[in-house]
Write an enzyme that holds these catalytic residues in place. Structure first.
Site, PDB file in Angstrom:
ATOM      1  N   TYR A  63       0.839  -1.211   0.000  1.00 32.11           N
ATOM      2  CA  TYR A  63       0.000   0.000   0.000  1.00 32.11           C
ATOM      3  C   TYR A  63       0.869   1.254   0.000  1.00 32.11           C
ATOM      4  CZ  TYR A  63      -4.382  -2.444   0.156  1.00 32.11           C
ATOM      5  OH  TYR A  63      -5.453  -3.222  -0.204  1.00 32.11           O
ATOM      6  N   ARG A 112       1.677   2.026  -3.451  1.00 32.45           N
ATOM      7  CA  ARG A 112       0.552   2.675  -4.134  1.00 32.45           C
ATOM      8  C   ARG A 112       0.384   4.129  -3.667  1.00 32.45           C
ATOM      9  NH1 ARG A 112      -4.592  -0.903  -3.594  1.00 32.45           N
ATOM     10  NH2 ARG A 112      -5.489   0.918  -4.603  1.00 32.45           N
ATOM     11  N   GLN A 141     -15.632   4.794  -5.735  1.00 28.30           N
ATOM     12  CA  GLN A 141     -14.999   3.565  -5.233  1.00 28.30           C
ATOM     13  C   GLN A 141     -13.496   3.766  -5.068  1.00 28.30           C
ATOM     14  OE1 GLN A 141     -16.761  -0.181  -7.220  1.00 28.30           O
ATOM     15  NE2 GLN A 141     -17.100   1.428  -8.709  1.00 28.30           N
ATOM     16  N   VAL A 169      -9.777   4.901  -4.078  1.00 27.84           N
ATOM     17  CA  VAL A 169      -9.268   5.220  -2.748  1.00 27.84           C
ATOM     18  C   VAL A 169      -8.203   6.320  -2.775  1.00 27.84           C
ATOM     19  CG1 VAL A 169      -9.816   2.943  -1.810  1.00 27.84           C
ATOM     20  CG2 VAL A 169      -7.587   3.312  -2.897  1.00 27.84           C
ATOM     21  N   HIS A 177     -15.232   3.047  -0.476  1.00 32.19           N
ATOM     22  CA  HIS A 177     -14.136   2.090  -0.287  1.00 32.19           C
ATOM     23  C   HIS A 177     -12.965   2.663   0.511  1.00 32.19           C
ATOM     24  CE1 HIS A 177     -15.438  -0.670  -3.883  1.00 32.19           C
ATOM     25  NE2 HIS A 177     -16.191  -0.815  -2.817  1.00 32.19           N
ATOM     26  N   THR A 202     -16.015   1.873 -14.241  1.00 33.55           N
ATOM     27  CA  THR A 202     -16.049   0.747 -13.303  1.00 33.55           C
ATOM     28  C   THR A 202     -16.460  -0.513 -14.038  1.00 33.55           C
ATOM     29  OG1 THR A 202     -16.946  -0.132 -11.225  1.00 33.55           O
ATOM     30  CG2 THR A 202     -18.412   1.310 -12.498  1.00 33.55           C
ATOM     31  N   PRO A 228     -14.450   2.565 -22.023  1.00 28.07           N
ATOM     32  CA  PRO A 228     -13.987   2.123 -23.351  1.00 28.07           C
ATOM     33  C   PRO A 228     -14.412   0.687 -23.650  1.00 28.07           C
ATOM     34  CG  PRO A 228     -12.137   2.875 -21.973  1.00 28.07           C
ATOM     35  CD  PRO A 228     -13.337   2.817 -21.095  1.00 28.07           C
TER      36      PRO A 228
HETATM   37  P1  OAD Z   1     -11.814  -2.355 -12.370  1.00 25.79           P
HETATM   38  O1  OAD Z   1     -10.354  -2.470 -12.601  1.00 25.79           O
HETATM   39  O2  OAD Z   1     -12.547  -3.594 -12.009  1.00 25.79           O
HETATM   40  O3  OAD Z   1     -12.499  -1.747 -13.684  1.00 25.79           O
HETATM   41  C1  OAD Z   1     -11.968  -0.607 -14.312  1.00 25.79           C
HETATM   42  C2  OAD Z   1     -12.863  -0.228 -15.468  1.00 25.79           C
HETATM   43  O4  OAD Z   1     -12.370   0.982 -16.027  1.00 25.79           O
HETATM   44  C3  OAD Z   1     -12.901  -1.251 -16.603  1.00 25.79           C
HETATM   45  O5  OAD Z   1     -14.248  -1.525 -16.952  1.00 25.79           O
HETATM   46  C4  OAD Z   1     -12.185  -0.542 -17.771  1.00 25.79           C
HETATM   47  O6  OAD Z   1     -12.703  -0.890 -19.045  1.00 25.79           O
HETATM   48  C5  OAD Z   1     -12.481   0.894 -17.440  1.00 25.79           C
HETATM   49  N1  OAD Z   1     -11.533   1.887 -18.004  1.00 25.79           N
HETATM   50  C6  OAD Z   1     -10.242   1.728 -18.354  1.00 25.79           C
HETATM   51  N2  OAD Z   1      -9.717   2.871 -18.791  1.00 25.79           N
HETATM   52  C7  OAD Z   1     -10.695   3.804 -18.709  1.00 25.79           C
HETATM   53  C8  OAD Z   1     -10.768   5.192 -18.990  1.00 25.79           C
HETATM   54  N3  OAD Z   1      -9.706   5.873 -19.451  1.00 25.79           N
HETATM   55  N4  OAD Z   1     -11.957   5.834 -18.791  1.00 25.79           N
HETATM   56  C9  OAD Z   1     -13.024   5.161 -18.331  1.00 25.79           C
HETATM   57  N5  OAD Z   1     -13.007   3.843 -18.027  1.00 25.79           N
HETATM   58  C10 OAD Z   1     -11.864   3.170 -18.210  1.00 25.79           C
HETATM   59  O7  OAD Z   1     -12.023  -1.213 -11.280  1.00 25.79           O
HETATM   60  P2  OAD Z   1     -13.292  -0.920 -10.368  1.00 25.79           P
HETATM   61  O8  OAD Z   1     -14.555  -1.256 -11.070  1.00 25.79           O
HETATM   62  O9  OAD Z   1     -13.130   0.444  -9.821  1.00 25.79           O
HETATM   63  O10 OAD Z   1     -11.687  -1.997  -4.288  1.00 25.79           O
HETATM   64  O11 OAD Z   1     -13.082  -1.964  -9.191  1.00 25.79           O
HETATM   65  C11 OAD Z   1     -13.938  -1.966  -8.085  1.00 25.79           C
HETATM   66  C12 OAD Z   1     -13.171  -2.210  -6.814  1.00 25.79           C
HETATM   67  O12 OAD Z   1     -12.399  -3.395  -6.937  1.00 25.79           O
HETATM   68  C13 OAD Z   1     -12.151  -1.122  -6.480  1.00 25.79           C
HETATM   69  O13 OAD Z   1     -12.715  -0.034  -5.783  1.00 25.79           O
HETATM   70  C14 OAD Z   1     -11.160  -1.861  -5.619  1.00 25.79           C
HETATM   71  C15 OAD Z   1     -11.090  -3.191  -6.326  1.00 25.79           C
HETATM   72  O14 OAD Z   1     -10.796  -4.295  -5.517  1.00 25.79           O
HETATM   73  C16 OAD Z   1     -11.036  -1.365  -3.241  1.00 25.79           C
HETATM   74  O15 OAD Z   1     -10.028  -0.737  -3.391  1.00 25.79           O
HETATM   75  C17 OAD Z   1     -11.687  -1.526  -1.923  1.00 25.79           C
END
Ligand code: OAD
Length: 246
Positions: A67, A70, A101, A103, A119, A188, A214
């Site tokens: 962490y 990060r 979501q 952090v 989160h 997301t 995307p």
């Molecule tokens: P993910 O990594 O699961 O998804 C990221 C999304 O962003 C994907 O659908 C990509 O296609 C999209 N993406 C990529 N580049 C992009 C851009 N330039 N503009 C818009 N979208 C783009 O991430 P989260 O859905 O945020 O938990 O994941 C949810 C949670 O899982 C996070 O909050 C984290 C993780 O475990 C904690 O940290 C508690």
């Protein structure tokens, strides 16, 4: 990008807007997402070794150092044009709720105010034993550091797998989703509950669902509008289109 005319009309008429953001909105700032093949953090590291209470108890130094890596990355990066556009969106509607979501705290750094944090925030630390936030501690070689008052181990203030969301945040997010005219799902994957159910709650409550990503996600098929593209480009263009009335 040319936006559908009826989307712009819907937005002009909207009073209440809720926004759910995920890791994709910070990708253009240089912060990796979680689930994208090759580059996603969970494609490179095992979350069960790094993001659970059991993992921390097994190897607290490994988890703290990961962490810290990060945090160092976040400190070197800046909010992007998508975050800035969301600040503008906050001023365009009567009610705006930004359910985040991520952090790394970029929405607040960009000056968004109506933020619901589901989160946690990686830049804060808390006691492992009772979740009390700790702002300062004696720098020593000990990893993880300890609370100066109680001697308990410190951990990052983020939600790990198997943990509940911060008190009240889910209720606030559900209320915002259920009562909005328009719900944006931004960057997301829609893979992590309970946040992933918020877009559906918005649709059930009569809200228009707009996705910006995307890639296609499990949320896409429920959305009235899917804008395929990076949020750092699409959101500023959408704000411009709304301001110009085109
Ligand atoms: P993910 O990594 O699961 O998804 C990221 C999304 O962003 C994907 O659908 C990509 O296609 C999209 N993406 C990529 N580049 C992009 C851009 N330039 N503009 C818009 N979208 C783009 O991430 P989260 O859905 O945020 O938990 O994941 C949810 C949670 O899982 C996070 O909050 C984290 C993780 O475990 C904690 O940290 C508690």
């Amino acid at each position: 990008m040319t936006f559908p005319v009826d989307l712009l009309e819907t937005l002009v008429a909207a009073r209440s807007v809720a926004v759910l953001t995920g890791a994709g909105v910070s990708k253009e700032s240089g912060i990796p997402t979680f689930r994208e093949a090759q580059t996603g953090l969970w494609a490179q590291y095992d979350p069960m070794q790094l993001a659970t209470p059991a993992a921390f108890l097994r190897d607290p130094a490994l988890v703290w150092n990961w962490y810290q890596w990060r945090r160092d990355l976040v400190a070197k990066c800046e909010p992007n044009a998508g975050h800035q556009a969301l600040v503008e969106i906050e001023g365009m509607f009567e009610v705006v709720s930004l359910i985040k979501q991520n952090v790394e705290g970029f929405h607040r750094r960009a000056s968004s105010h109506k933020v619901i944090e589901v989160h946690g925030n990686i830049m804060r630390s808390k006691r492992f034993s009772d979740n009390v936030l700790v702002e300062a501690w004696d720098e020593s070689d000990e990893v993880p550091p300890r609370c100066p008052a109680t001697g308990d181990m410190l951990r990052p203030d983020v939600v790990w797998f198997g943990e509940s969301l911060p008190a009240g945040s889910l209720e606030q997010a559900i209320a915002a989703a259920a009562n909005c005219d328009v719900f944006f799902s931004l960057g997301t994957s829609g893979e992590v509950q309970p946040a992933a159910s918020l877009p559906l709650q918005a649709v059930r409550g009569g809200g228009i669902l707009v996705e910006i990503n995307p890639q296609e996600t499990p949320i896409s098929r429920h959305a009235q509008y899917v804008l395929n593209g990076p949020s750092g480009a699409v959101l500023p263009e959408l704000v411009r289109a709304l301001r110009n009335g085109d």
